[in-house]
Design a protein around this motif. Structure first.
Motif, PDB file in Angstrom:
ATOM      1  N   ASP A 105       0.824  -1.210   0.000  1.00 17.89           N
ATOM      2  CA  ASP A 105       0.000   0.000   0.000  1.00 17.89           C
ATOM      3  C   ASP A 105       0.853   1.252   0.000  1.00 17.89           C
ATOM      4  OD1 ASP A 105      -2.573  -1.482   0.461  1.00 17.89           O
ATOM      5  OD2 ASP A 105      -1.578  -1.978   2.347  1.00 17.89           O
ATOM      6  N   SER A 106       2.030   1.154   0.612  1.00 18.23           N
ATOM      7  CA  SER A 106       2.879   2.313   0.847  1.00 18.23           C
ATOM      8  C   SER A 106       4.330   1.854   0.826  1.00 18.23           C
ATOM      9  CB  SER A 106       2.518   2.933   2.208  1.00 18.23           C
ATOM     10  OG  SER A 106       3.341   4.019   2.535  1.00 18.23           O
ATOM     11  N   VAL A 107       5.230   2.672   0.261  1.00 15.61           N
ATOM     12  CA  VAL A 107       6.639   2.291   0.141  1.00 15.61           C
ATOM     13  C   VAL A 107       7.529   3.509   0.370  1.00 15.61           C
ATOM     14  CG1 VAL A 107       6.219   0.381  -1.470  1.00 15.61           C
ATOM     15  CG2 VAL A 107       6.639   2.700  -2.365  1.00 15.61           C
ATOM     16  N   SER A 108       8.791   3.236   0.674  1.00 13.47           N
ATOM     17  CA  SER A 108       9.824   4.264   0.725  1.00 13.47           C
ATOM     18  C   SER A 108      11.102   3.690   0.132  1.00 13.47           C
ATOM     19  CB  SER A 108      10.092   4.711   2.172  1.00 13.47           C
ATOM     20  OG  SER A 108       9.077   5.542   2.668  1.00 13.47           O
ATOM     21  N   PRO A 109      11.988   4.541  -0.382  1.00 13.40           N
ATOM     22  CA  PRO A 109      13.271   4.050  -0.885  1.00 13.40           C
ATOM     23  C   PRO A 109      14.224   3.754   0.268  1.00 13.40           C
ATOM     24  CG  PRO A 109      13.187   6.421  -1.070  1.00 13.40           C
ATOM     25  CD  PRO A 109      11.846   5.991  -0.549  1.00 13.40           C
ATOM     26  N   THR A 110      15.332   3.122  -0.069  1.00 15.21           N
ATOM     27  CA  THR A 110      16.405   2.887   0.879  1.00 15.21           C
ATOM     28  C   THR A 110      17.559   3.834   0.559  1.00 15.21           C
ATOM     29  OG1 THR A 110      17.885   1.206   1.819  1.00 15.21           O
ATOM     30  CG2 THR A 110      17.482   1.101  -0.548  1.00 15.21           C
ATOM     31  N   GLU A 111      18.470   3.989   1.481  1.00 15.73           N
ATOM     32  CA  GLU A 111      19.658   4.801   1.215  1.00 15.73           C
ATOM     33  C   GLU A 111      20.881   3.928   0.955  1.00 15.73           C
ATOM     34  OE1 GLU A 111      19.707   8.722   3.529  1.00 15.73           O
ATOM     35  OE2 GLU A 111      18.387   7.464   4.746  1.00 15.73           O
ATOM     36  N   GLU A 112      20.702   2.615   1.076  1.00 14.73           N
ATOM     37  CA  GLU A 112      21.785   1.674   0.816  1.00 14.73           C
ATOM     38  C   GLU A 112      21.183   0.377   0.292  1.00 14.73           C
ATOM     39  OE1 GLU A 112      25.491  -0.493   3.194  1.00 14.73           O
ATOM     40  OE2 GLU A 112      24.444   1.220   4.069  1.00 14.73           O
ATOM     41  N   LEU A 113      21.672  -0.109  -0.830  1.00 14.28           N
ATOM     42  CA  LEU A 113      21.134  -1.292  -1.484  1.00 14.28           C
ATOM     43  C   LEU A 113      21.030  -2.469  -0.513  1.00 14.28           C
ATOM     44  CD1 LEU A 113      20.271  -2.065  -4.392  1.00 14.28           C
ATOM     45  CD2 LEU A 113      22.567  -3.035  -4.683  1.00 14.28           C
ATOM     46  N   GLY A 114      19.883  -3.146  -0.541  1.00 13.65           N
ATOM     47  CA  GLY A 114      19.695  -4.271   0.366  1.00 13.65           C
ATOM     48  C   GLY A 114      18.404  -5.005   0.068  1.00 13.65           C
ATOM     49  N   LEU A 115      17.855  -5.651   1.080  1.00 15.95           N
ATOM     50  CA  LEU A 115      16.617  -6.402   0.951  1.00 15.95           C
ATOM     51  C   LEU A 115      15.424  -5.520   1.314  1.00 15.95           C
ATOM     52  CD1 LEU A 115      17.713  -9.724   2.731  1.00 15.95           C
ATOM     53  CD2 LEU A 115      17.658  -9.254   0.266  1.00 15.95           C
ATOM     54  N   ASN A 116      14.253  -5.923   0.870  1.00 12.06           N
ATOM     55  CA  ASN A 116      13.032  -5.245   1.291  1.00 12.06           C
ATOM     56  C   ASN A 116      12.828  -5.434   2.780  1.00 12.06           C
ATOM     57  OD1 ASN A 116      12.662  -4.688  -1.404  1.00 12.06           O
ATOM     58  ND2 ASN A 116      10.661  -5.683  -1.562  1.00 12.06           N
ATOM     59  N   VAL A 117      12.372  -4.378   3.442  1.00 10.01           N
ATOM     60  CA  VAL A 117      12.115  -4.443   4.887  1.00 10.01           C
ATOM     61  C   VAL A 117      10.734  -3.866   5.161  1.00 10.01           C
ATOM     62  CG1 VAL A 117      12.887  -3.765   7.179  1.00 10.01           C
ATOM     63  CG2 VAL A 117      14.584  -4.172   5.380  1.00 10.01           C
ATOM     64  N   GLU A 118       9.838  -4.708   5.649  1.00 17.88           N
ATOM     65  CA  GLU A 118       8.491  -4.266   5.972  1.00 17.88           C
ATOM     66  C   GLU A 118       8.458  -3.651   7.371  1.00 17.88           C
ATOM     67  OE1 GLU A 118       5.587  -7.327   5.437  1.00 17.88           O
ATOM     68  OE2 GLU A 118       6.438  -7.989   3.522  1.00 17.88           O
ATOM     69  N   GLY A 119       7.581  -2.663   7.562  1.00 23.24           N
ATOM     70  CA  GLY A 119       7.416  -2.042   8.872  1.00 23.24           C
ATOM     71  C   GLY A 119       6.827  -0.653   8.739  1.00 23.24           C
ATOM     72  N   GLY A 132       5.879   6.679  -1.206  1.00 19.09           N
ATOM     73  CA  GLY A 132       5.021   6.315  -2.316  1.00 19.09           C
ATOM     74  C   GLY A 132       3.776   5.636  -1.781  1.00 19.09           C
ATOM     75  N   LEU A 133       2.629   5.946  -2.346  1.00 19.13           N
ATOM     76  CA  LEU A 133       1.397   5.340  -1.858  1.00 19.13           C
ATOM     77  C   LEU A 133       0.399   5.178  -2.984  1.00 19.13           C
ATOM     78  CD1 LEU A 133      -0.834   7.966  -0.095  1.00 19.13           C
ATOM     79  CD2 LEU A 133       1.401   8.598  -0.968  1.00 19.13           C
ATOM     80  N   ASN A 134      -0.454   4.179  -2.830  1.00 20.20           N
ATOM     81  CA  ASN A 134      -1.569   4.009  -3.743  1.00 20.20           C
ATOM     82  C   ASN A 134      -2.642   5.029  -3.417  1.00 20.20           C
ATOM     83  OD1 ASN A 134      -0.951   1.678  -5.493  1.00 20.20           O
ATOM     84  ND2 ASN A 134      -0.776   0.575  -3.548  1.00 20.20           N
ATOM     85  N   ILE A 135      -3.330   5.497  -4.437  1.00 24.71           N
ATOM     86  CA  ILE A 135      -4.310   6.562  -4.243  1.00 24.71           C
ATOM     87  C   ILE A 135      -5.427   6.125  -3.303  1.00 24.71           C
ATOM     88  CG2 ILE A 135      -5.742   5.966  -6.230  1.00 24.71           C
ATOM     89  CD1 ILE A 135      -4.739   9.495  -4.946  1.00 24.71           C
ATOM     90  N   ASP A 136      -5.695   4.804  -3.230  1.00 24.96           N
ATOM     91  CA  ASP A 136      -6.723   4.311  -2.311  1.00 24.96           C
ATOM     92  C   ASP A 136      -6.381   4.657  -0.867  1.00 24.96           C
ATOM     93  OD1 ASP A 136      -8.115   3.305  -4.447  1.00 24.96           O
ATOM     94  OD2 ASP A 136      -7.459   1.231  -4.153  1.00 24.96           O
ATOM     95  N   VAL A 137      -5.089   4.675  -0.537  1.00 17.00           N
ATOM     96  CA  VAL A 137      -4.670   5.033   0.816  1.00 17.00           C
ATOM     97  C   VAL A 137      -5.027   6.485   1.104  1.00 17.00           C
ATOM     98  CG1 VAL A 137      -2.694   5.262   2.385  1.00 17.00           C
ATOM     99  CG2 VAL A 137      -2.827   3.317   0.806  1.00 17.00           C
ATOM    100  N   TYR A 138      -4.703   7.357   0.157  1.00 20.34           N
ATOM    101  CA  TYR A 138      -5.027   8.775   0.329  1.00 20.34           C
ATOM    102  C   TYR A 138      -6.533   8.990   0.413  1.00 20.34           C
ATOM    103  CZ  TYR A 138      -5.457  13.757  -0.720  1.00 20.34           C
ATOM    104  OH  TYR A 138      -5.788  15.086  -0.670  1.00 20.34           O
ATOM    105  N   ASN A 139      -7.278   8.307  -0.434  1.00 20.96           N
ATOM    106  CA  ASN A 139      -8.740   8.458  -0.418  1.00 20.96           C
ATOM    107  C   ASN A 139      -9.323   7.999   0.915  1.00 20.96           C
ATOM    108  OD1 ASN A 139      -8.742   9.476  -3.022  1.00 20.96           O
ATOM    109  ND2 ASN A 139      -9.159   7.499  -3.974  1.00 20.96           N
TER     110      ASN A 139
END
Length: 206
Positions: A105-119, A132-139
């Motif tokens: 639903d929502s994402v952010s970039p990293t500052e150092e290459l690595g694995l995806n981290v949820e939280g 970054g977010l899907n418009i459904d979240v904003y709505n």
């Protein structure tokens, strides 16, 4: 996709900072629409040598009010990235954020290459300088809470994600560089913006 950048190009230093940000987004394969929400009203009506659409909301700077002004111009975009003007995106970063918004639903970039981290921890997962977010979240949210004029906007967003059960992730191959605090001196009454809004956050979510 639309990228909304909040900016205050009050002198050449900040103009160049904004240009670096926009230039780093321009070559993305997803060809995002770039909207700059500009605080410096002296630029309104002038030719600006930056490849982006500029809007000039009335009144004094308010982070979330200016975000809402940007969202009024996204048209039919289903995915939106909000960015500070002091961020430079590595090649492929915007494209990766775009793709992963199919999963999260929502994402952010990293500052150092690595694995995806949820939280949804502020700073560690949710990067206030790029979300970054899907418009459904904003709505679902309705709009960004304009009581948060600068600080704690990301804390408020994290609390909203947790309450609604939305998933946020730091994308490990989406690398961006944040010139930390480079634009903080654009905000007057910084102490009150910090500590006063901490009280607003507490009262809202206690």
């Amino acid at each position: 996709m639309t990228v909304i950048i909040l900016s205050y190009t009050k002198d050449m230093k900040y103009f160049e900072m904004l240009k670096r940000c926009v230039d780093s987004i321009e070559d993305s394969k997803v060809n995002p629409r770039i909207i700059v929400v500009e605080t410096n009203k002296n630029l309104e009506g002038k030719e600006i040598p930056i490849e982006a659409e500029f809007i000039f909301p009335p009144g004094e700077f308010n982070y979330n009010r200016f975000l809402n002004a940007g969202f009024e111009h996204i048209r039919d975009s289903k995915k939106v990235i909000i960015s500070n003007n002091d961020v430079v995106y590595e090649p492929g970063c915007i494209d990766s954020l775009y793709s992963w918004l199919d999963i999260y639903d929502s994402v952010s970039p990293t500052e150092e290459l690595g694995l995806n981290v949820e939280g949804i921890k502020v700073g560690e997962h949710v990067k206030g300088w790029c979300i970054g977010l899907n418009i459904d979240v904003y709505n679902r949210m309705g709009e960004w809470d304009e009581d948060f004029s600068f600080w704690y906007q990301d804390n408020d967003y994290c609390n909203f994600l947790e309450k609604e059960g939305y998933a946020h992730c730091v994308i490990g191959n989406a690398v961006a560089h944040h010139e930390i605090s480079a634009s903080h001196n654009l905000v007057e009454n910084l102490y009150e913006s910090t500590h006063g809004l901490e009280k607003v956050l507490y009262e809202k979510w206690k």
